[in-house]
Motif scaffolding. Structure first.
Motif, PDB file in Angstrom:
ATOM      1  N   SER A  64       0.806  -1.220   0.000  1.00 59.51           N
ATOM      2  CA  SER A  64       0.000   0.000   0.000  1.00 59.51           C
ATOM      3  C   SER A  64       0.838   1.269   0.000  1.00 59.51           C
ATOM      4  O   SER A  64       0.465   2.262  -0.622  1.00 59.51           O
ATOM      5  CB  SER A  64      -0.944  -0.002   1.212  1.00 59.51           C
ATOM      6  OG  SER A  64      -1.746  -1.153   1.199  1.00 59.51           O
ATOM      7  N   ALA A  98      -5.822   3.254  -5.614  1.00 60.30           N
ATOM      8  CA  ALA A  98      -6.413   2.102  -6.291  1.00 60.30           C
ATOM      9  C   ALA A  98      -5.967   2.029  -7.748  1.00 60.30           C
ATOM     10  O   ALA A  98      -5.745   0.947  -8.289  1.00 60.30           O
ATOM     11  CB  ALA A  98      -7.931   2.161  -6.199  1.00 60.30           C
ATOM     12  N   GLU A 101      -2.351   0.884  -7.859  1.00 67.89           N
ATOM     13  CA  GLU A 101      -2.351  -0.525  -7.486  1.00 67.89           C
ATOM     14  C   GLU A 101      -2.710  -1.395  -8.697  1.00 67.89           C
ATOM     15  O   GLU A 101      -2.026  -2.382  -8.992  1.00 67.89           O
ATOM     16  CB  GLU A 101      -3.352  -0.751  -6.367  1.00 67.89           C
ATOM     17  CG  GLU A 101      -3.550  -2.210  -5.988  1.00 67.89           C
ATOM     18  CD  GLU A 101      -4.648  -2.352  -4.962  1.00 67.89           C
ATOM     19  OE1 GLU A 101      -4.327  -2.650  -3.799  1.00 67.89           O
ATOM     20  OE2 GLU A 101      -5.841  -2.172  -5.322  1.00 67.89           O
ATOM     21  N   LEU A 118      -0.900  -9.257  -2.388  1.00 66.62           N
ATOM     22  CA  LEU A 118      -1.519  -7.944  -2.539  1.00 66.62           C
ATOM     23  C   LEU A 118      -1.982  -7.410  -1.191  1.00 66.62           C
ATOM     24  O   LEU A 118      -2.708  -8.090  -0.454  1.00 66.62           O
ATOM     25  CB  LEU A 118      -2.721  -8.046  -3.489  1.00 66.62           C
ATOM     26  CG  LEU A 118      -3.536  -6.776  -3.731  1.00 66.62           C
ATOM     27  CD1 LEU A 118      -2.683  -5.695  -4.390  1.00 66.62           C
ATOM     28  CD2 LEU A 118      -4.762  -7.090  -4.590  1.00 66.62           C
ATOM     29  N   CYS A 119      -1.534  -6.184  -0.858  1.00 61.10           N
ATOM     30  CA  CYS A 119      -2.072  -5.434   0.286  1.00 61.10           C
ATOM     31  C   CYS A 119      -3.052  -4.424  -0.306  1.00 61.10           C
ATOM     32  O   CYS A 119      -2.636  -3.371  -0.795  1.00 61.10           O
ATOM     33  CB  CYS A 119      -0.962  -4.704   1.035  1.00 61.10           C
ATOM     34  SG  CYS A 119       0.373  -5.749   1.617  1.00 61.10           S
ATOM     35  N   PRO A 120      -4.335  -4.699  -0.314  1.00 62.57           N
ATOM     36  CA  PRO A 120      -5.286  -3.893  -1.089  1.00 62.57           C
ATOM     37  C   PRO A 120      -5.350  -2.435  -0.626  1.00 62.57           C
ATOM     38  O   PRO A 120      -5.380  -2.151   0.570  1.00 62.57           O
ATOM     39  CB  PRO A 120      -6.625  -4.596  -0.858  1.00 62.57           C
ATOM     40  CG  PRO A 120      -6.274  -5.975  -0.396  1.00 62.57           C
ATOM     41  CD  PRO A 120      -5.006  -5.829   0.363  1.00 62.57           C
ATOM     42  N   ASP A 123     -11.217  -1.767  -0.336  1.00 66.10           N
ATOM     43  CA  ASP A 123     -11.879  -3.079  -0.256  1.00 66.10           C
ATOM     44  C   ASP A 123     -12.763  -3.360  -1.470  1.00 66.10           C
ATOM     45  O   ASP A 123     -13.613  -4.234  -1.438  1.00 66.10           O
ATOM     46  CB  ASP A 123     -12.668  -3.230   1.036  1.00 66.10           C
ATOM     47  CG  ASP A 123     -13.744  -2.167   1.200  1.00 66.10           C
ATOM     48  OD1 ASP A 123     -13.954  -1.391   0.260  1.00 66.10           O
ATOM     49  OD2 ASP A 123     -14.371  -2.120   2.277  1.00 66.10           O
ATOM     50  N   VAL A 128      -9.262  -7.965  -7.453  1.00 68.80           N
ATOM     51  CA  VAL A 128      -9.049  -9.332  -6.978  1.00 68.80           C
ATOM     52  C   VAL A 128      -9.775 -10.323  -7.887  1.00 68.80           C
ATOM     53  O   VAL A 128      -9.237 -11.384  -8.229  1.00 68.80           O
ATOM     54  CB  VAL A 128      -9.522  -9.471  -5.520  1.00 68.80           C
ATOM     55  CG1 VAL A 128      -9.570 -10.939  -5.087  1.00 68.80           C
ATOM     56  CG2 VAL A 128      -8.607  -8.676  -4.600  1.00 68.80           C
ATOM     57  N   LEU A 140      -3.967 -12.309  -0.123  1.00 69.21           N
ATOM     58  CA  LEU A 140      -4.128 -10.964   0.405  1.00 69.21           C
ATOM     59  C   LEU A 140      -3.374 -10.835   1.718  1.00 69.21           C
ATOM     60  O   LEU A 140      -3.394 -11.758   2.549  1.00 69.21           O
ATOM     61  CB  LEU A 140      -5.600 -10.631   0.610  1.00 69.21           C
ATOM     62  CG  LEU A 140      -6.489 -10.659  -0.631  1.00 69.21           C
ATOM     63  CD1 LEU A 140      -7.903 -10.218  -0.290  1.00 69.21           C
ATOM     64  CD2 LEU A 140      -5.912  -9.776  -1.735  1.00 69.21           C
ATOM     65  N   VAL A 145     -10.707  -7.805   1.120  1.00 67.56           N
ATOM     66  CA  VAL A 145     -11.684  -7.105   0.293  1.00 67.56           C
ATOM     67  C   VAL A 145     -13.009  -7.842   0.386  1.00 67.56           C
ATOM     68  O   VAL A 145     -13.066  -9.013   0.782  1.00 67.56           O
ATOM     69  CB  VAL A 145     -11.241  -7.000  -1.184  1.00 67.56           C
ATOM     70  CG1 VAL A 145      -9.933  -6.245  -1.315  1.00 67.56           C
ATOM     71  CG2 VAL A 145     -11.128  -8.383  -1.812  1.00 67.56           C
ATOM     72  N   THR A 185     -11.144   0.844   3.685  1.00 68.50           N
ATOM     73  CA  THR A 185     -10.183  -0.247   3.860  1.00 68.50           C
ATOM     74  C   THR A 185     -10.632  -1.087   5.048  1.00 68.50           C
ATOM     75  O   THR A 185     -11.187  -0.566   6.019  1.00 68.50           O
ATOM     76  CB  THR A 185      -8.761   0.282   4.130  1.00 68.50           C
ATOM     77  OG1 THR A 185      -8.744   1.015   5.358  1.00 68.50           O
ATOM     78  CG2 THR A 185      -8.279   1.158   2.991  1.00 68.50           C
TER      79      THR A 185
END
Length: 321
Positions: A64, A98, A101, A118-120, A123, A128, A140, A145, A185
């Motif tokens: 992130s 986002a 990412e 992946l560290c989103p 959400d 994904v 994750l 998410v 998040t």
């Protein structure tokens, strides 16, 4: 490879055997091939090789915020674990965006990584779903998410947050300022919900964005509104809050108490040392890498939920007695 073979006076098949760690016809032949590789500066084409072997021995990690020491430590742990299994890690910094990412995730997939951590940034499940639809192994890390079915590795701070809330209330704090993370998040939402619920009406809440400046701005508003204690829900927002407290000439914990979710090596060195909720970052990173390697190997790992712990120091005063 043909140039190396010609330089060494051997066949391309012999060069291939040396490159892949198989025995050459004689030790002398192997030495000639290695000398030719060195002389010509030859490097195997990893992408071309992956078309044949269906593996690049590479993992993708999209975090992130690379400036956040929490994620930097996790990235190091992922890399250490992956290396011990013969894998390299390529890291992308989403910068809490986002859009960025998604760019990094698609770039890593284009480069045929064997799996993705992946560290989103939010959400939103769309990215994904895109990765999962492509059949790429996905884990994750730290955040989840909506509707995710892939393995998740994270830390649970519920008990620590509840214990901290009870100590602050028990010390007489009736106006606790909560510097919450973004509500889109999972970590921003869950930490705040648990802590505010445990405070039982003593909370004032301002949302930040997991960045230092937002922590400073939130702290300014909460102090102006009469907060006697500040709790920041990540370390960068905590640093911002600390800076605002110092800029106003307030004394910790006499004028205002401070606690932070996430520990950092310098927090115990401050005067007073900062009370924190410490996440097991090294264990998280290593567990995430192991989960991803299990998926790549065709196994289905369980979710991993580790425990964050309350570390009492001096910044909350009577709350720690």
């Amino acid at each position: 490879m043909k140039d190396v073979a010609q330089h060494a006076g051997v066949s391309t098949a012999t060069v291939s055997r040396v490159l892949n760690g198989h025995a050459a016809p004689t030790p002398e032949t192997r030495e000639r091939v290695l000398a030719a590789i060195e002389a010509l500066g030859y490097r195997p084409n990893a992408l071309a090789r992956s078309l044949r072997t269906t593996s690049t021995q590479t993992l993708g990690l999209v975090i992130s915020d690379l400036l956040n020491p929490f994620f930097a430590e996790i990235a190091r742990a992922v890399e250490d674990e992956a290396r011990s299994h013969g894998y390299c890690v390529v890291i992308g910094n989403a910068d809490e965006s986002a859009e960025q990412e998604a760019t990094y995730v698609r770039t890593l997939l284009d480069r045929r990584v064997d799996g993705l951590l992946l560290c989103p940034a939010t959400d939103d499940p769309e990215l994904v779903r895109e990765v999962s639809a492509g059949g790429v192994p996905l884990v994750l890390l730290d955040r989840t998410v909506r509707g995710a079915t892939c393995p998740v590795v994270r830390a649970d701070g519920s008990e620590a947050l509840t214990a901290l809330a009870r100590r602050l209330v028990g010390a007489g704090h009736t106006r606790v300022g909560v510097i919450a993370g973004p509500p889109d998040t999972s970590t921003g939402r869950e930490r705040s919900d648990v802590f505010i619920g445990a405070l039982g009406g003593a909370a004032q809440v301002v949302h930040g964005d997991f960045r230092q400046e937002s922590g400073s701005q939130a702290a300014a508003k909460l102090i102006d509104d009469g907060a006697t204690a500040l709790v920041a829900m990540d370390n960068l927002m905590g640093l911002g809050a600390l800076g605002e407290i110092r800029a106003r000439g307030l004394q910790i914990p006499h004028d205002i108490a401070l606690a932070v979710f996430d520990d950092q090596p310098w927090f115990p060195l401050l005067d007073p040392p900062i009370t924190v909720i410490a996440q097991p970052t090294v264990e998280m990173g290593r567990a995430a890498a192991r989960s991803l390697l299990a998926l790549i190997d065709g196994r289905q790992p369980d979710d991993v939920r580790l425990t964050a712990k309350l570390v009492l120091r001096g910044s909350c005063g009577e709350a720690e007695l």
